[in-house]
Motif scaffolding. Structure first.
Motif, PDB file in Angstrom:
ATOM      1  N   THR A  97       0.844  -0.821  -0.041  1.00  0.00           N
ATOM      2  CA  THR A  97      -0.013   0.020  -0.011  1.00  0.00           C
ATOM      3  C   THR A  97       0.930   1.272   0.054  1.00  0.00           C
ATOM      4  N   ARG A 110      -3.213  -4.615   5.103  1.00  0.00           N
ATOM      5  CA  ARG A 110      -4.378  -5.093   5.648  1.00  0.00           C
ATOM      6  C   ARG A 110      -5.288  -3.621   5.187  1.00  0.00           C
ATOM      7  N   ARG A 143      15.938 -11.032  10.063  1.00  0.00           N
ATOM      8  CA  ARG A 143      16.276 -10.673   8.968  1.00  0.00           C
ATOM      9  C   ARG A 143      17.691 -11.971   8.672  1.00  0.00           C
ATOM     10  N   THR A 201      15.632   4.270   3.051  1.00  0.00           N
ATOM     11  CA  THR A 201      15.023   4.467   1.021  1.00  0.00           C
ATOM     12  C   THR A 201      13.866   5.048   2.161  1.00  0.00           C
ATOM     13  N   THR A 218      10.725   6.112   2.778  1.00  0.00           N
ATOM     14  CA  THR A 218       9.185   6.151   3.202  1.00  0.00           C
ATOM     15  C   THR A 218       8.927   6.246   4.897  1.00  0.00           C
ATOM     16  N   ARG A 260       9.080   4.291   7.175  1.00  0.00           N
ATOM     17  CA  ARG A 260       9.740   3.511   7.579  1.00  0.00           C
ATOM     18  C   ARG A 260      10.622   4.018   8.680  1.00  0.00           C
TER      19      ARG A 260
HETATM   20  N1  LIG Z   1      12.626   2.385   4.149  1.00  0.00           N
HETATM   21  C1  LIG Z   1      14.359   1.573   4.400  1.00  0.00           C
HETATM   22  O1  LIG Z   1      14.860   2.470   4.950  1.00  0.00           O
HETATM   23  C2  LIG Z   1      14.295   0.316   5.091  1.00  0.00           C
HETATM   24  C3  LIG Z   1      15.766  -0.517   4.909  1.00  0.00           C
HETATM   25  C4  LIG Z   1      16.296  -1.543   5.191  1.00  0.00           C
HETATM   26  C5  LIG Z   1      14.854  -2.482   5.196  1.00  0.00           C
HETATM   27  N2  LIG Z   1      13.459  -1.692   5.065  1.00  0.00           N
HETATM   28  C6  LIG Z   1      12.637  -2.521   5.129  1.00  0.00           C
HETATM   29  O2  LIG Z   1      11.648  -2.914   4.162  1.00  0.00           O
HETATM   30  C7  LIG Z   1      10.843  -3.288   4.082  1.00  0.00           C
HETATM   31  C8  LIG Z   1       9.177  -2.833   3.527  1.00  0.00           C
HETATM   32  O3  LIG Z   1      10.071  -1.429   4.499  1.00  0.00           O
HETATM   33  P1  LIG Z   1       8.687   0.119   3.838  1.00  0.00           P
HETATM   34  O4  LIG Z   1       9.997   1.344   3.930  1.00  0.00           O
HETATM   35  O5  LIG Z   1       8.605  -0.136   3.028  1.00  0.00           O
HETATM   36  O6  LIG Z   1       7.473  -0.087   4.893  1.00  0.00           O
HETATM   37  P2  LIG Z   1       6.660   0.320   5.063  1.00  0.00           P
HETATM   38  O7  LIG Z   1       6.233   1.731   4.261  1.00  0.00           O
HETATM   39  O8  LIG Z   1       6.213   0.245   7.116  1.00  0.00           O
HETATM   40  O9  LIG Z   1       5.520  -0.538   4.439  1.00  0.00           O
HETATM   41  C9  LIG Z   1       5.169  -1.030   5.062  1.00  0.00           C
HETATM   42  C10 LIG Z   1       4.380  -2.070   4.213  1.00  0.00           C
HETATM   43  O10 LIG Z   1       3.717  -3.075   4.799  1.00  0.00           O
HETATM   44  C11 LIG Z   1       2.229  -3.383   4.782  1.00  0.00           C
HETATM   45  N3  LIG Z   1       2.120  -4.519   5.948  1.00  0.00           N
HETATM   46  C12 LIG Z   1       2.514  -3.658   7.274  1.00  0.00           C
HETATM   47  N4  LIG Z   1       1.761  -4.972   8.731  1.00  0.00           N
HETATM   48  C13 LIG Z   1       1.722  -5.777   7.851  1.00  0.00           C
HETATM   49  C14 LIG Z   1       1.467  -6.905   8.320  1.00  0.00           C
HETATM   50  N5  LIG Z   1       0.737  -7.458  10.020  1.00  0.00           N
HETATM   51  N6  LIG Z   1       0.515  -7.548   7.539  1.00  0.00           N
HETATM   52  C15 LIG Z   1       0.145  -7.816   6.125  1.00  0.00           C
HETATM   53  N7  LIG Z   1       1.215  -6.221   5.387  1.00  0.00           N
HETATM   54  C16 LIG Z   1       1.499  -5.093   6.368  1.00  0.00           C
HETATM   55  C17 LIG Z   1       1.572  -2.139   4.549  1.00  0.00           C
HETATM   56  O11 LIG Z   1       0.760  -2.161   4.399  1.00  0.00           O
HETATM   57  P3  LIG Z   1      -0.808  -1.919   5.887  1.00  0.00           P
HETATM   58  O12 LIG Z   1      -0.602  -0.993   6.515  1.00  0.00           O
HETATM   59  O13 LIG Z   1      -2.187  -1.269   5.149  1.00  0.00           O
HETATM   60  O14 LIG Z   1      -0.762  -3.327   6.386  1.00  0.00           O
HETATM   61  C18 LIG Z   1       2.488  -1.337   4.163  1.00  0.00           C
HETATM   62  O15 LIG Z   1       1.950  -1.509   2.447  1.00  0.00           O
HETATM   63  C19 LIG Z   1      10.355  -3.114   5.362  1.00  0.00           C
HETATM   64  O16 LIG Z   1      10.355  -4.702   6.906  1.00  0.00           O
HETATM   65  C20 LIG Z   1      11.345  -2.297   6.040  1.00  0.00           C
HETATM   66  O17 LIG Z   1      12.328  -3.182   7.256  1.00  0.00           O
HETATM   67  C21 LIG Z   1      13.403  -0.881   5.055  1.00  0.00           C
END
Ligand SMILES: NC(=O)c1ccc[n+]([C@@H]2O[C@H](COP(=O)([O-])OP(=O)(O)OC[C@H]3O[C@@H](n4cnc5c(N)ncnc54)[C@H](OP(=O)(O)O)[C@@H]3O)[C@@H](O)[C@H]2O)c1
Length: 261
Positions: free
Chosen positions: A16, A39, A160, A189, A191, A193
């Motif tokens: 999303t 979700r 991880r 990245t 986002t 998070r």
């Molecule tokens: N951004 C960074 O800098 C970075 C760096 C390294 C690793 N990562 C990792 O890469 C992944 C994605 O990062 P992001 O920054 O894109 O995260 P994000 O912006 O928090 O997005 C998370 C996505 O996962 C969905 N989600 C969350 N909880 C869920 C659940 N219980 N069941 C199903 N879907 C769920 C959310 O949608 P809903 O709320 O609609 O469910 C959302 O679409 C994460 O594991 C993060 O830790 C991110």
């Protein structure tokens, strides 16, 4: 280069917003029919309506909460009943920050459920379609902490590493079906998070979030945070026929930040 995904179906999780949504966009651009999974049903429909359709493909949504076993099982079954998919991009929200030593033991169980149990249930649900097509791509969005644990992300670092081991093992088991399994290790990245991690660190030190963000940027050879689309592009390549001989790999997309070779 053979990048065309016309006629292929992809399930893209955590889509999303952020990295998941960007990946779905890039994979749809190559012609795949995408099912977005997360979700929030309303945001899923909004995101699906905005995806590109260069081959006139119809996109779909699946609602699931990876933290709830029954919800995950239902989604896996209905995806299998709908014919499965040849491409699975597994992704979800990261575990909350904090030192490993302070984590409640149950936090590790929750993280394992979110990051491994969910991926495994979906791989099992989609595998028959991958085998039938003799084409399968499993792509996990993990973290550079697979190579170098990140201070203050204790539970995340732990799970991880487990995801990387699970994926490597699957790549060895599924290669004979022409199913590849790879991990993308995103660096910092742009986002939601990342914004919340930066704000959390700033609050803990009573510091300016901009100063904290600048400190993080200074650790990146390319001198900037990544864009979600830059992670999405690598996922789309791994999903494509062009990546047919890449399997069992963890690929950092981090502007050069990880200091291991
Ligand atoms: N951004 C960074 O800098 C970075 C760096 C390294 C690793 N990562 C990792 O890469 C992944 C994605 O990062 P992001 O920054 O894109 O995260 P994000 O912006 O928090 O997005 C998370 C996505 O996962 C969905 N989600 C969350 N909880 C869920 C659940 N219980 N069941 C199903 N879907 C769920 C959310 O949608 P809903 O709320 O609609 O469910 C959302 O679409 C994460 O594991 C993060 O830790 C991110």
């Amino acid at each position: 280069m053979r990048l065309d995904l016309t006629g292929k179906r992809a399930v893209v999780c955590g889509s999303t917003q952020g990295i998941g949504l960007a990946r779905a966009h890039e994979i749809a651009l190559l012609g795949a029919e995408v099912t977005l999974l997360a979700r929030d049903e309303a945001r899923l429909h909004e995101a699906a309506a905005a995806l590109p359709r260069p081959a006139g493909q119809a996109h779909a949504v699946a609602v699931a909460d990876f933290a709830v076993d029954a919800s995950l099982r239902r989604a896996a079954e209905s995806l299998a009943d709908a014919g499965g998919a040849q491409i699975l991009v597994h992704n979800t929200g990261g575990p909350p920050p904090g030192q490993a030593i302070d984590a409640d033991p149950e936090d590790f169980v929750r993280a394992f459920r979110m990051h491994i149990v969910s991926g495994h249930a979906l791989v099992q649900a989609l595998l028959p379609a991958m085998k039938a097509a003799k084409y399968g791509r499993v792509i996990n969005i993990v973290s550079t902490s697979v190579r170098q644990p990140i201070p203050g992300l204790g539970v995340s670092n732990t799970v991880r590493g487990a995801v990387a081991s699970w994926a490597k093992t699957l790549s060895m088991e599924l290669g004979r079906h022409n199913v590849t399994v790879n991990n993308i290790l995103p660096g910092y990245t742009e986002t939601e998070r990342l914004r919340s991690l930066v704000n959390g660190r700033a609050a803990a030190r009573s510091a300016d979030p901009k100063a904290v963000a600048d400190e993080l940027r200074a650790t990146i050879p390319l001198g900037r945070f990544g864009e979600a689309a830059e992670i999405g592009a690598v996922a789309a390549f791994l999903a494509s026929p062009a990546a047919s001989y890449v399997s069992g790999q963890s690929i950092a997309v981090d502007g050069g930040r990880t200091s291991t070779i």
